[in-house]
Structure formats: structure tokens, C-alpha cells
Design a protein around this motif. Structure first.
Motif, PDB file in Angstrom:
ATOM      1  N   ALA A 142       0.847  -1.192   0.000  1.00  0.00           N
ATOM      2  CA  ALA A 142       0.000   0.000   0.000  1.00  0.00           C
ATOM      3  C   ALA A 142       0.885   1.245   0.000  1.00  0.00           C
ATOM      4  O   ALA A 142       2.118   1.170   0.013  1.00  0.00           O
ATOM      5  CB  ALA A 142      -0.924  -0.016   1.212  1.00  0.00           C
ATOM      6  N   ALA A 143       0.251   2.419  -0.001  1.00  0.00           N
ATOM      7  CA  ALA A 143       0.960   3.692  -0.131  1.00  0.00           C
ATOM      8  C   ALA A 143       1.380   4.253   1.217  1.00  0.00           C
ATOM      9  O   ALA A 143       0.677   4.103   2.217  1.00  0.00           O
ATOM     10  CB  ALA A 143       0.072   4.708  -0.850  1.00  0.00           C
ATOM     11  N   VAL A 144       2.516   4.955   1.233  1.00  0.00           N
ATOM     12  CA  VAL A 144       2.967   5.652   2.437  1.00  0.00           C
ATOM     13  C   VAL A 144       2.193   6.972   2.568  1.00  0.00           C
ATOM     14  O   VAL A 144       1.602   7.460   1.600  1.00  0.00           O
ATOM     15  CB  VAL A 144       4.481   5.942   2.391  1.00  0.00           C
ATOM     16  N   PRO A 145       2.186   7.596   3.750  1.00  0.00           N
ATOM     17  CA  PRO A 145       1.557   8.913   3.902  1.00  0.00           C
ATOM     18  C   PRO A 145       2.203   9.934   2.968  1.00  0.00           C
ATOM     19  O   PRO A 145       3.392   9.839   2.633  1.00  0.00           O
ATOM     20  CB  PRO A 145       1.816   9.266   5.366  1.00  0.00           C
ATOM     21  N   LEU A 179      -5.787   1.295   1.011  1.00  0.00           N
ATOM     22  CA  LEU A 179      -5.754   0.104   1.850  1.00  0.00           C
ATOM     23  C   LEU A 179      -6.972   0.053   2.766  1.00  0.00           C
ATOM     24  O   LEU A 179      -7.331   1.033   3.409  1.00  0.00           O
ATOM     25  CB  LEU A 179      -4.484   0.108   2.704  1.00  0.00           C
ATOM     26  N   THR A 180      -7.590  -1.109   2.828  1.00  0.00           N
ATOM     27  CA  THR A 180      -8.596  -1.382   3.832  1.00  0.00           C
ATOM     28  C   THR A 180      -8.211  -2.694   4.505  1.00  0.00           C
ATOM     29  O   THR A 180      -7.793  -3.641   3.840  1.00  0.00           O
ATOM     30  CB  THR A 180     -10.013  -1.489   3.223  1.00  0.00           C
ATOM     31  N   GLY A 181      -8.296  -2.724   5.825  1.00  0.00           N
ATOM     32  CA  GLY A 181      -7.899  -3.936   6.534  1.00  0.00           C
ATOM     33  C   GLY A 181      -8.180  -3.816   8.016  1.00  0.00           C
ATOM     34  O   GLY A 181      -8.524  -2.752   8.529  1.00  0.00           O
ATOM     35  N   SER A 182      -8.011  -4.924   8.706  1.00  0.00           N
ATOM     36  CA  SER A 182      -8.280  -4.929  10.138  1.00  0.00           C
ATOM     37  C   SER A 182      -7.422  -5.975  10.831  1.00  0.00           C
ATOM     38  O   SER A 182      -6.901  -6.904  10.204  1.00  0.00           O
ATOM     39  CB  SER A 182      -9.761  -5.217  10.407  1.00  0.00           C
ATOM     40  N   VAL A 183      -7.276  -5.782  12.148  1.00  0.00           N
ATOM     41  CA  VAL A 183      -6.599  -6.748  13.005  1.00  0.00           C
ATOM     42  C   VAL A 183      -7.601  -7.183  14.072  1.00  0.00           C
ATOM     43  O   VAL A 183      -8.075  -6.361  14.859  1.00  0.00           O
ATOM     44  CB  VAL A 183      -5.347  -6.140  13.668  1.00  0.00           C
ATOM     45  N   LEU A 195       0.660  -1.763   4.806  1.00  0.00           N
ATOM     46  CA  LEU A 195       0.960  -3.079   4.259  1.00  0.00           C
ATOM     47  C   LEU A 195       2.259  -3.014   3.461  1.00  0.00           C
ATOM     48  O   LEU A 195       2.325  -2.347   2.417  1.00  0.00           O
ATOM     49  CB  LEU A 195      -0.181  -3.570   3.358  1.00  0.00           C
ATOM     50  N   ASN A 196       3.297  -3.632   3.970  1.00  0.00           N
ATOM     51  CA  ASN A 196       4.586  -3.718   3.270  1.00  0.00           C
ATOM     52  C   ASN A 196       5.058  -2.363   2.767  1.00  0.00           C
ATOM     53  O   ASN A 196       5.496  -2.221   1.629  1.00  0.00           O
ATOM     54  CB  ASN A 196       4.485  -4.713   2.100  1.00  0.00           C
ATOM     55  N   GLN A 197       5.004  -1.360   3.641  1.00  0.00           N
ATOM     56  CA  GLN A 197       5.403  -0.005   3.244  1.00  0.00           C
ATOM     57  C   GLN A 197       6.463   0.531   4.194  1.00  0.00           C
ATOM     58  O   GLN A 197       6.477   0.189   5.373  1.00  0.00           O
ATOM     59  CB  GLN A 197       4.188   0.923   3.188  1.00  0.00           C
ATOM     60  N   TYR A 198       7.343   1.392   3.653  1.00  0.00           N
ATOM     61  CA  TYR A 198       8.485   1.855   4.447  1.00  0.00           C
ATOM     62  C   TYR A 198       8.125   2.912   5.475  1.00  0.00           C
ATOM     63  O   TYR A 198       8.950   3.243   6.336  1.00  0.00           O
ATOM     64  CB  TYR A 198       9.611   2.366   3.542  1.00  0.00           C
ATOM     65  N   ALA A 199       6.918   3.443   5.446  1.00  0.00           N
ATOM     66  CA  ALA A 199       6.500   4.449   6.426  1.00  0.00           C
ATOM     67  C   ALA A 199       5.044   4.222   6.789  1.00  0.00           C
ATOM     68  O   ALA A 199       4.174   4.157   5.921  1.00  0.00           O
ATOM     69  CB  ALA A 199       6.685   5.855   5.870  1.00  0.00           C
ATOM     70  N   LEU A 200       4.781   4.111   8.097  1.00  0.00           N
ATOM     71  CA  LEU A 200       3.418   3.934   8.593  1.00  0.00           C
ATOM     72  C   LEU A 200       2.849   5.266   9.057  1.00  0.00           C
ATOM     73  O   LEU A 200       3.588   6.123   9.555  1.00  0.00           O
ATOM     74  CB  LEU A 200       3.404   2.961   9.768  1.00  0.00           C
ATOM     75  N   PRO A 201       1.536   5.456   8.952  1.00  0.00           N
ATOM     76  CA  PRO A 201       0.924   6.653   9.542  1.00  0.00           C
ATOM     77  C   PRO A 201       1.174   6.682  11.052  1.00  0.00           C
ATOM     78  O   PRO A 201       1.340   5.629  11.685  1.00  0.00           O
ATOM     79  CB  PRO A 201      -0.572   6.481   9.228  1.00  0.00           C
ATOM     80  N   GLN A 202       1.190   7.854  11.608  1.00  0.00           N
ATOM     81  CA  GLN A 202       1.329   7.982  13.059  1.00  0.00           C
ATOM     82  C   GLN A 202       0.167   7.255  13.759  1.00  0.00           C
ATOM     83  O   GLN A 202      -0.950   7.191  13.246  1.00  0.00           O
ATOM     84  CB  GLN A 202       1.343   9.454  13.449  1.00  0.00           C
ATOM     85  N   ASN A 203       0.444   6.722  14.945  1.00  0.00           N
ATOM     86  CA  ASN A 203      -0.572   6.084  15.799  1.00  0.00           C
ATOM     87  C   ASN A 203      -1.239   4.881  15.151  1.00  0.00           C
ATOM     88  O   ASN A 203      -2.408   4.592  15.425  1.00  0.00           O
ATOM     89  CB  ASN A 203      -1.647   7.115  16.199  1.00  0.00           C
ATOM     90  N   ALA A 289      -6.757  -5.468   1.891  1.00  0.00           N
ATOM     91  CA  ALA A 289      -7.060  -5.402   0.462  1.00  0.00           C
ATOM     92  C   ALA A 289      -6.847  -3.966  -0.002  1.00  0.00           C
ATOM     93  O   ALA A 289      -6.880  -3.026   0.803  1.00  0.00           O
ATOM     94  CB  ALA A 289      -8.501  -5.835   0.198  1.00  0.00           C
ATOM     95  N   LEU A 290      -6.629  -3.807  -1.301  1.00  0.00           N
ATOM     96  CA  LEU A 290      -6.574  -2.474  -1.904  1.00  0.00           C
ATOM     97  C   LEU A 290      -7.890  -2.233  -2.628  1.00  0.00           C
ATOM     98  O   LEU A 290      -8.297  -3.035  -3.474  1.00  0.00           O
ATOM     99  CB  LEU A 290      -5.402  -2.366  -2.891  1.00  0.00           C
TER     100      LEU A 290
END
Length: 414
Positions: A142-145, A179-183, A195-203, A289-290
């Protein structure tokens, strides 16, 4: 385009003399200058059924540029496009190696990527791309912020979720993939934001799978949603889930390849706090999923970058000052004809074009829509001659040699 950059597009003539120069070989690239021009017909040279290649000169504001153009007929049942990549997201290889490994007849470089980490000493640059990616119908990442991306400033109204893709109906489109997903945990459910991205959103919490590769996951917790150079988070947590069960946990993101059937969840700030509630042995479900903003059919292939031309009109606010060697792709005929263009990086042509000029050029070549990819030292085009065991580099990379890149667009012929 020998003109004042402040002119409007009306009445401009972009294309000039059609030329071809000598075939390039990897060892001959360093310091190479274009060989003598040999005329090609306007239809170009046939590379494979439904695939042609040609080159031509362009009068741009900063000086003469030279373009290499692939035209791909997606109506031809023997030709298709797909993502070139090294087998994992966080890895790089040259376009020629990517194309040869995949058996492509032609290809260009792809999305912008995490090329350096000078702002975060000791943190490994992952080499992973900015935007979403789909290969052979399977989601890679998925995409980074927006604030975490590499590359020139985005045009107004565009995002890191923008893609160019080809659907199961064989048509190319510009779209957005979110990206849409859940834990799911014993205490409830919370959203998956990476998802498999070098930067995650904060929090947030993000998932890393076997498709990520072996690169360190620390970079995913550095920077903020608005500032790529901001410090790495001091509140992180990582949980490994194997076959739906938590098998280990750590306060710091790790590294190393991830086995098939294992998902690594990385959290920062509030996301880390959510993960700390888990214990070894807890059952966890991870879904992702995307989701396409406009397409009604699944994508067989998609790559990140950003749009510069929509419905025959350049986007507003395109940069008309910075000239560079560039890679751009577009489509015509309702998405059934693809145009893949790479500028030459030889010294005589290295001034390149602006983004605004790039959009105008693609429009004059007949594209209704166009999409900018990584440029500069990444820009490259390769083709494979009939009967050849490997591809040939068609343009002079501006750095004097091929730059390893994380992905590209491959043209395949059966």
C-alpha cells in the motif's frame, strides 16, 4: 519546445526530427555520447507483436531533449503489461536485470522510492516504493503517507494512492488504490493502516508479509505524516503472528525475511499500545485489500506515481520550472493503447523537460491520460530484439550506469 515557459499550450509544436541512435550496451554507458542518428519511420521498429519502439528529438525550454517511446497495443491477445520487481518489495535491481529475469520484451523504470535515510542516521533505507503495487493480480503493498514520499512535489489534488493500472478487462486506467484492513484480537478489532510499506501513519499498526523481504522494519516508524525527516518514534512494538497465533513480541521492529504464513505487525504510538495488549498464544486475524476508487474490475497490474494528464488536459499546477530526465507512461484509445516514454540522459540531452512539458508531449503523442514515474538517474528503457537472450538498454542513464530500482513496468509477449 523552444519557448517561454509561461506560454500556454495552445499552438505549441513539441515534436521535431525523428531520429535513432546506436544500440547501447551496459559497459559502454559511462560517459557515452549519442551515436550518429539513423532515420526511423514514424511507425518505429517492431519489437514483438503489438509492440513498437522509436525515438525522436524534442525542442524543450531548457534545450534539446531526446525521447525513447514504446507503443503497446493492449488489444493484441499476445501482449500484456505487468509489474517488474525483484521478488520482494524492499529490494532493488537494474531494469535490465528485472526485465531479463521476468522474460519481458521491453520495460521502463517505475515508482519513486525510499532511496536514502540521511535524516535518520543508523536507519536502513529500504528501497521500497512510495505508492501501491499489484503484480499478476496480487497485492504487494500500500501507499505511504503523503508527507513521507520521495520525489518532486505532487500536483494539487493528487495523492500517494494514485496509480496507473491495467484491469482484467485489458484496459489501462488512472485510479486510486486505498488500503482497507483490520486486526482482530481477543479484545476486539482495530484498523490496519499499512501493508509492506516503508512508512506507517502515526498512531497506527501496519502488516509486513513474506513479500516485504529482509530489510529492517525500523524505517516504518520514522518521520511523521507531514515530515519525512522527523525523528523516529520512541514508542514502538512488534508482534509476530504465525498461522493466526502470536508467537513473539518485541519493543523494537526487527529485520530478516518473513516466512510464508507469518505476518509481522508493527505499531507506533497508539498502534504500539494496541499491540502491547497481545500475549503469546493469542489468536489474531489480519485482513487487507486495496480498494479502487473508480474501477469496477480487479487490477492485474498497478504501479504508483502521479497523474499529469487527464482526459486530454494537463493537470493544473504542474511544475513548469524544473527540467530533468523523466519517465512517463500514458494511454490512448480508451485505455487500449499504451505509450511508455523515457528521456535520454546523455550529456547532450541531460537538461530534459519540465513536468508541464512532459504532459504536453504525451498529449501531442495522442495520449488522453498520462502518469509520471521516477526520473533522473532512475529513468531507463530496455527492449529485447527478436532471438536475443537479453534486453538492450535504449537510453543513456543520466548517472552513466543503470541505477538499481525497486520496480518498473514490463511488456510481455506470448
Amino acid at each position: 519546445m523552444a519557448h517561454d515557459r509561461r506560454q500556454t499550450a495552445a499552438g505549441r509544436s513539441v515534436l521535431t526530427v525523428l531520429t535513432a541512435f546506436g544500440v547501447l550496451a551496459g559497459a559502454a554507458l559511462a560517459g557515452a555520447a549519442p551515436a550518429g542518428a539513423v532515420p526511423l519511420g514514424k511507425m518505429g521498429r517492431r519489437i514483438a507483436p503489438g509492440v513498437t519502439y522509436r525515438q525522436f528529438d524534442i525542442s524543450a525550454a531548457a534545450g534539446e531533449a531526446h525521447a525513447h517511446l514504446l507503443t503497446v497495443d493492449l488489444n493484441n491477445p499476445h501482449v500484456r503489461l505487468d509489474l517488474l520487481y525483484p521478488g520482494t518489495v524492499a529490494a532493488r535491481a537494474t531494469v535490465s536485470k528485472l526485465a531479463d529475469s521476468a522474460g519481458a520484451v521491453a520495460g521502463v523504470n517505475g515508482d519513486f522510492f525510499n532511496i536514502s535515510e540521511t535524516q535518520h542516521p543508523g536507519v536502513e533505507a529500504t528501497g521500497a516504493t512510495v505508492g501501491p503495487a499489484i503484480v499478476d493480480g496480487k497485492v504487494l503493498k500500500a501507499a505511504v503517507p503523503k508527507g513521507q514520499r520521495f520525489g518532486p512535489s505532487l500536483p494539487p489534488g493528487t495523492t500517494t494512492t494514485d496509480v496507473l493500472g491495467v484491469g482484467t478487462d485489458g484496459r489501462a486506467r488512472l485510479d486510486r488504490l486505498t488500503l482497507t484492513g483490520s486486526v482482530g484480537t481477543p479484545e476486539g478489532q482495530f484498523p490496519l493502516k499499512g501493508l509492506n510499506q516503508y512508512a506507517l501513519p502515526q498512531n497506527s499498526v501496519g502488516a509486513f508479509t513474506s513479500r516485504w523481504g529482509s530489510a529492517s522494519r525500523v524505517r516504518a516508524t520514522c518521520g511523521t505524516d507531514t515530515d519525512r525527516a522527523a525523528a523516529c518514534s520512541t514508542d514502538t512494538y512488534e508482534v509476530k503472528v504465525r498461522d493466526g497465533e502470536v508467537v513473539s513480541a518485541s519493543d523494537s521492529p526487527g529485520s530478516g525475511s518473513i516466512p510464508t504464513g507469518t505476518t509481522v505487525l508493527v505499531g507506533r504510538e497508539e498502534g504500539a499500545q494496541q499491540l502491547r495488549k497481545l500475549s503469546v498464544g493469542d489468536r489474531v486475524t489480519v485482513t487487507h485489500a486495496l480498494v479502487a476508487a473508480t474501477a469496477k474490475v480487479p487490477y492485474t497490474f498497478a504501479i504508483g506515481g502521479y497523474p499529469v494528464l487527464r482526459n486530454g488536459k494537463p493537470l493544473s499546477g504542474l511544475d513548469d520550472n524544473a527540467s530533468a530526465v523523466r519517465t512517463v507512461v500514458g494511454f490512448a484509445d480508451d485505455g487500449h493503447r499504451m505509450l511508455l516514454l523515457a528521456l535520454d540522459g546523455a550529456a547532450a540531452y541531460r537538461t530534459g523537460m519540465t513536468i508541464a512539458e512532459e504532459a504536453e508531449l504525451m498529449n501531442e503523442l495522442g495520449a488522453s491520460d498520462a502518469f509520471n514515474l521516477d526520473g533522473g538517474g532512475s529513468t531507463e528503457m530496455v527492449t529485447r530484439n527478436a532471438g536475443a537472450s537479453g534486453v538492450t538498454i535504449r537510453n543513456h542513464p543520466s548517472g552513466g550506469a543503470e541505477r538499481p530500482v525497486p520496480n518498473g513496468i514490463g511488456v510481455f509477449s506470448s
